[in-house]
Write an enzyme that holds these catalytic residues in place. Structure first.
Site, PDB file in Angstrom:
ATOM      1  N   ASN A 204       0.850  -1.198   0.000  1.00  0.00           N
ATOM      2  CA  ASN A 204       0.000   0.000   0.000  1.00  0.00           C
ATOM      3  C   ASN A 204       0.884   1.246   0.000  1.00  0.00           C
ATOM      4  OD1 ASN A 204       0.605   0.731   2.847  1.00  0.00           O
ATOM      5  ND2 ASN A 204      -0.379  -1.236   3.227  1.00  0.00           N
ATOM      6  N   ASP A 273      -4.023  -6.402   4.933  1.00  0.00           N
ATOM      7  CA  ASP A 273      -5.046  -7.293   5.494  1.00  0.00           C
ATOM      8  C   ASP A 273      -4.991  -8.696   4.892  1.00  0.00           C
ATOM      9  OD1 ASP A 273      -6.151  -5.438   7.250  1.00  0.00           O
ATOM     10  OD2 ASP A 273      -7.259  -4.477   5.622  1.00  0.00           O
ATOM     11  N   LYS A 283       9.436 -16.646 -10.983  1.00  0.00           N
ATOM     12  CA  LYS A 283       8.585 -15.568 -11.477  1.00  0.00           C
ATOM     13  C   LYS A 283       7.372 -16.150 -12.214  1.00  0.00           C
ATOM     14  CE  LYS A 283       8.633 -11.528 -14.375  1.00  0.00           C
ATOM     15  NZ  LYS A 283       9.116 -11.040 -15.647  1.00  0.00           N
TER      16      LYS A 283
END
Ligand code: C5P
Length: 392
Positions: A204, A273, A283
């Site tokens: 975030n 969360d 990858k």
């Protein structure tokens, strides 16, 4: 206005003291400058006098006025710092010699004292200098260790004046009141990263600025501070134990290690969360069709702390986009916090990345709406509130 005395001695690092003084001026300190004769050979006292707007003390025996200057100048000072400090001044101080304006005033001062050395690496590492530093430390004089780097004398090594931001932080620390002396404060800060594969993760926008400001404020107020930090670009504050973590689970484990002996826990981290259900060790290849990432819930650290707290006063953060106060109140109860700091993501100047924040402080019976302020100022407001809640 806090009074601060700056003693200046004859080291080439003296030019940095000009910048230091102008930064201290902006922070509203009342500054007095004292220079040794050798220091005045590097920079004319007029430079420092112009910066502080008053005369610089260079001579105990001039004939203007009849005060005993080296005594009078240190009265009511909050801090005396010698910057830059030569090997010579450190040797004098270690031995109680007072034969120039700086050493005389330093001996006469009873306030907290700091020495920021700058000299050639061999002079610094010389056993005599190291012994003198040890002696000074035993007099409770703080040292801001020099940095390693290329020195003016052409040598590489330890002897560079410490970075000005460290010196400023140190001054702020010693000139503060210490209402949290002997207390332990745990702060979490920054985002968490939940890895999908070796190159990708979910995260975030948290910068960590709010949590770092809280850690610094708690340190300035005398607490022993542990900062559990998710990945940020911020400089680690001096005098704070910083523990780097990546994911929410890492953060949870480290917080559990430290929670028992804390007096205050402030969860300002923007903990993710959810995390991906599985981690690919290679990858993940691009595909021609849609891809679904399955996620599972991370532990709610704040809720865990609320359930397991004994003597800790706990502060959580909430970032809401609607029904701000009602949602934050719910969180307060559900997570068993003592304080919730709630910011409204859509307020100007509030939230992620900014240097300012506009929040409300929610306690059991009250909502305190604060005006827009710097994260530094807010950090003190939050800690002050927590101290009051704890009743200390
Ligand atoms: O429930 P919400 O995530 O909005 O709560 C925010 C508060 O909870 C913050 O103090 C944050 O640090 C904390 N938190 C946590 N663990 C999570 C998510 C948030 O401790 N998994």
């Amino acid at each position: 206005m806090k009074k601060i005395i700056i003693g200046i001695t004859g080291s080439i690092a003296i030019y940095k003291t000009c910048d230091l003084i102008s930064q201290l001026k902006k922070k509203n300190y009342d500054i007095e400058v004292i220079m040794t004769e050798n220091a005045t050979r590097f920079i004319n006292p007029l430079t420092f006098g112009s910066l502080i707007g008053k005369p610089v003390f260079t001579d105990d025996f001039d004939e203007t006025g009849y005060q005993i200057k080296h005594i009078h100048i240190v009265e009511n000072a909050s801090c005396f710092i010698i910057v830059p400090a030569t090997a010579n001044i450190i040797a004098k101080i270690a031995n109680g010699i007072a034969d120039d304006p700086v050493s005389s005033a330093f001996l006469a001062a009873t306030c907290p004292k700091i020495i920021a050395p700058a000299m050639n690496v061999h002079m610094y590492e010389n056993t005599a200098t190291q012994k003198n530093i040890e002696i000074c430390r035993s007099y409770h004089i703080h040292f801001i260790e020099p940095a390693v780097g290329h020195l003016a004398c052409g040598y590489e090594g330890k002897g560079h004046l410490a970075p000005l931001e460290d010196i400023l932080e140190y001054i702020e620390y010693v000139t503060s009141e210490h209402p949290l002396k002997g207390k332990h404060v745990l702060v979490s800060a920054g985002p968490t990263q939940e890895a999908l594969d070796p190159v990708r993760y979910i995260t975030n926008h948290s910068s960590g600025k709010m949590g770092y400001a809280i850690a610094v404020a708690a340190r300035n107020w005398g607490a022993h501070v542990t900062l559990i930090s998710g990945p940020t670009n911020l400089k680690k504050p001096f005098g704070v134990d910083v523990i780097d973590v990546i994911s929410a689970n890492d953060m949870f484990e480290r917080i559990k290690d430290f929670m028992d002996f804390q007096d205050y826990i402030i969860m300002s981290a923007a903990v993710g969360d959810y995390r991906p259900v599985s981690y690919s060790h290679h990858k993940i290849k691009k595909k021609d069709h849609e891809m679904v990432i399955q996620v599972e819930k991370n532990p709610d650290i704040l809720a865990y702390l609320g359930q397991h707290k004994n003597r800790q006063t706990i502060c959580g953060f909430a970032m809401e986009t609607e029904n701000v106060i009602d949602n934050a109140r719910k969180k307060f109860t559900e997570k068993n916090c003592d304080l919730i700091v709630v910011n409204d993501l859509f307020e100007d100047g509030a939230g992620f990345q900014n240097d300012t924040n506009k929040v409300a402080l929610i306690t059991k019976h009250f909502v305190d709406y604060l005006h827009l302020m710097s994260k530094e100022e807010l950090a003190y407001r939050i800690i002050d509130k927590l101290i009051k809640i704890k009743g200390e």
